[in-house]
Write an enzyme that holds these catalytic residues in place. Structure first.
Site, short mmCIF file in Angstrom:
data_model
loop_
_atom_site.label_atom_id
_atom_site.label_comp_id
_atom_site.label_asym_id
_atom_site.label_seq_id
_atom_site.Cartn_x
_atom_site.Cartn_y
_atom_site.Cartn_z
N LYS A 103 9.54 5.23 0.36
CA LYS A 103 8.40 5.18 1.27
C LYS A 103 8.38 6.34 2.27
CE LYS A 103 8.08 0.19 0.62
NZ LYS A 103 6.77 -0.14 0.07
N ASP B 76 19.11 -2.52 0.65
CA ASP B 76 17.86 -1.97 0.14
C ASP B 76 16.96 -1.70 1.36
OD1 ASP B 76 15.23 -3.00 -2.22
OD2 ASP B 76 15.44 -1.30 -0.85
N TYR C 180 12.48 -8.54 -2.45
CA TYR C 180 11.87 -7.77 -3.54
C TYR C 180 12.51 -6.39 -3.55
CZ TYR C 180 8.31 -5.29 -6.27
OH TYR C 180 7.66 -4.53 -7.22
P1 KE4 Z 1 8.38 0.98 -5.26
O1 KE4 Z 1 8.88 0.98 -6.70
O2 KE4 Z 1 7.14 0.09 -5.09
O3 KE4 Z 1 8.23 2.36 -4.68
O4 KE4 Z 1 9.53 0.30 -4.37
C1 KE4 Z 1 10.00 -0.98 -4.71
C2 KE4 Z 1 10.61 -1.62 -3.47
C3 KE4 Z 1 11.99 -1.70 -3.39
N1 KE4 Z 1 12.59 -2.26 -2.31
C4 KE4 Z 1 11.85 -2.73 -1.27
C5 KE4 Z 1 12.55 -3.34 -0.09
C6 KE4 Z 1 10.44 -2.66 -1.29
O5 KE4 Z 1 9.71 -3.15 -0.26
C7 KE4 Z 1 9.80 -2.09 -2.42
C8 KE4 Z 1 8.29 -2.01 -2.56
N2 KE4 Z 1 7.52 -2.63 -1.51
C9 KE4 Z 1 6.21 -3.10 -1.91
C10 KE4 Z 1 5.57 -3.69 -0.64
N3 KE4 Z 1 6.11 -4.97 -0.34
C11 KE4 Z 1 5.36 -2.05 -2.52
C12 KE4 Z 1 3.90 -2.42 -2.62
C13 KE4 Z 1 3.48 -2.71 -4.03
O6 KE4 Z 1 4.26 -3.31 -4.80
O7 KE4 Z 1 2.33 -2.32 -4.36
#
Ligand code: KE4
Length: 429
Positions: free
Chosen positions: A266, A238, A144
């Site tokens: 994060k 990523d 993801y």
């Molecule tokens: P955000 O747009 O959610 O800040 O980041 C996207 C993203 C990109 N790359 C990786 C490896 C990530 O894990 C994420 C976001 N992680 C999720 C948790 N698995 C965020 C939680 C959510 O979607 O509410």
């Protein structure tokens, strides 16, 4: 545990917010029950509006490596707020945080800040396409990378949690350049290169945390590096989740393989909205206003968010043995879960990387998304609910990772293992 106020709050939220949440995974749909509405966090604990307390292993999905309400980070934010919230103009603190990141990653000469991991990845892809002049990208099933259109294909995290890894609303034209390969399967990547007229980049979570915790093997990463070199494609790590979590420099602190570009998030915002992407100077020079690849953001480099991130990274840099300590606690927790599962006659596989941990109710090892899809999600859901009732807040999907913070004490770990033993005994009956 009573959840009356959260039940009411969820009903009220549902009337004005889709699904009652601002990010799908928070709705607890895959584990059932009502998501506790949180009143505050303190150290290693969350407190909900019904007065229940929880040992927190989600930590806002990774950002809070120093736990909730860290005094140093709070002080830095409050000091920044005194000067104003946002200017839409350059500030020196953006340069300070950029210098910290450039100094930590030998693969990054320049970095651009944005407001989320999604933005970081979306921008990095555009930059890779602009730099190479190619359209196709390779991603892996189960990884993801945020919710930008061309990446919502066989995605992990919430997309996998709800069983719709490829979302409606994304026109085929926007995903026709997205080639899918299988994690830890180099032959599937070779096929993508053979089938494509030109691949701009391969993007991977080098330590996947969105299909559960599933690290790439060193051999696989070496294979990706070799293929990208052979075909002139960029390798993007990523590390939005694994960065500053698996080690100070994420997977790059563990693997010898070096990517061409890195996306971060994060921890670099410490709970405030920050994402970033970086690469060597010749790639970043393609980015507007230096180069032609456009990318922008009203709140990119927001000074208050930068202050939080800078305080967090400075604390991390000042504690070199931190990751060994956090990993020892993660290992202790997973060993306790394994012992509890064995006593209850349940199959459980676990893994850790630095402050990250993951577990699956499974009798087989998990090395790919296809493996992960076979895990016992029904047992996971019962376990999650049982642990919540015991005051332990775990990620509400088996397609997520868990986190240890500096505020996660040995006593908390022991209490969590005791709770797991109790809950698993009931599951095993
Ligand atoms: P955000 O747009 O959610 O800040 O980041 C996207 C993203 C990109 N790359 C990786 C490896 C990530 O894990 C994420 C976001 N992680 C999720 C948790 N698995 C965020 C939680 C959510 O979607 O509410």
């Amino acid at each position: 545990m009573g959840y009356e106020k959260s039940i009411e709050a969820f009903e009220a939220a549902f009337k004005v917010i889709p699904g009652g949440v601002d990010s799908p995974v928070r709705a607890f749909k895959s584990v059932g029950g009502t998501p506790p509405f949180i009143a505050r966090g303190e150290g290693g604990y969350l407190y909900d509006i019904d007065g229940n307390s929880y040992i927190d292993y989600v930590q806002s999905w990774g950002p809070l490596i120093f736990g909730h309400n860290d005094a140093d980070i709070k002080a830095a934010v409050l000091a920044a707020v005194e000067n104003g919230l946002s200017f839409g103009a350059p500030t020196t603190i953006e340069t300070e945080l950029a210098i910290e990141i450039v100094g930590m990653f030998d693969t990054i000469d320049k970095v651009r800040f944005v407001s989320s991991g999604t933005e970081a990845v979306m921008s990095a892809l555009r930059l890779a396409r602009g730099f190479t002049g190619r359209d196709d990208i390779v991603k892996f099933t189960g990884c993801y990378h945020g919710h930008s259109d061309s990446l919502l294909v066989q995605a992990g995290s919430g997309a996998a949690t709800f069983g719709n890894p490829s979302s409606p609303g994304v026109p085929a034209d926007l995903t026709k350049h997205t080639l899918l390969a299988q994690y830890n399967n180099i032959e599937s990547v070779k096929k993508c290169f053979a089938d494509s007229e030109g691949i701009a980049c391969v993007i991977i979570e080098p330590i996947a945390g969105n299909m559960g915790l599933v690290p790439a093997t060193e051999e696989f990463l070496e294979g990706l590096r070799a293929l990208c070199d052979e075909y002139g494609a960029l390798l993007i790590f990523d590390e939005v989740m694994s960065g500053f979590r698996a080690s100070l420099t994420g997977a790059q602190g563990i693997s010898t393989v070096k990517p061409d570009m890195v996306t971060l998030g994060k921890v670099i915002g410490a709970g405030m909205p920050v994402g970033a992407f970086g690469a060597r100077a010749e790639i970043m020079a393609m980015l507007s206003p230096e180069g032609p690849v456009y990318q922008a953001g009203t709140l990119s480099g927001n000074p208050v968010a930068m202050a939080a991130g800078l305080a967090s990274l400075k604390k991390l840099k000042a504690a070199p043995g931190l990751y060994d300590e956090l990993n020892s606690r993660a290992v202790k927790l997973m060993k306790g879960f394994e012992e509890a599962a064995a006593e209850a006659g349940l199959g459980l596989v676990t893994d850790t990387r630095g402050s990250m941990f993951g577990f699956f109710f499974s009798d087989k090892p998990i090395h790919s998304f296809e493996d992960a899809l076979g895990n016992d999600t029904a047992t996971f859901a019962k376990f999650h609910q049982g642990m919540l009732n015991e005051g332990v807040y775990l990620a509400c999907s088996s397609f997520e990772a868990g986190f240890i913070s500096t505020a996660t004490s040995d006593e908390m770990i022991e209490a969590t293992i005791a709770a797991a033993r109790k809950v698993m005994q009931n599951l095993g009956k």
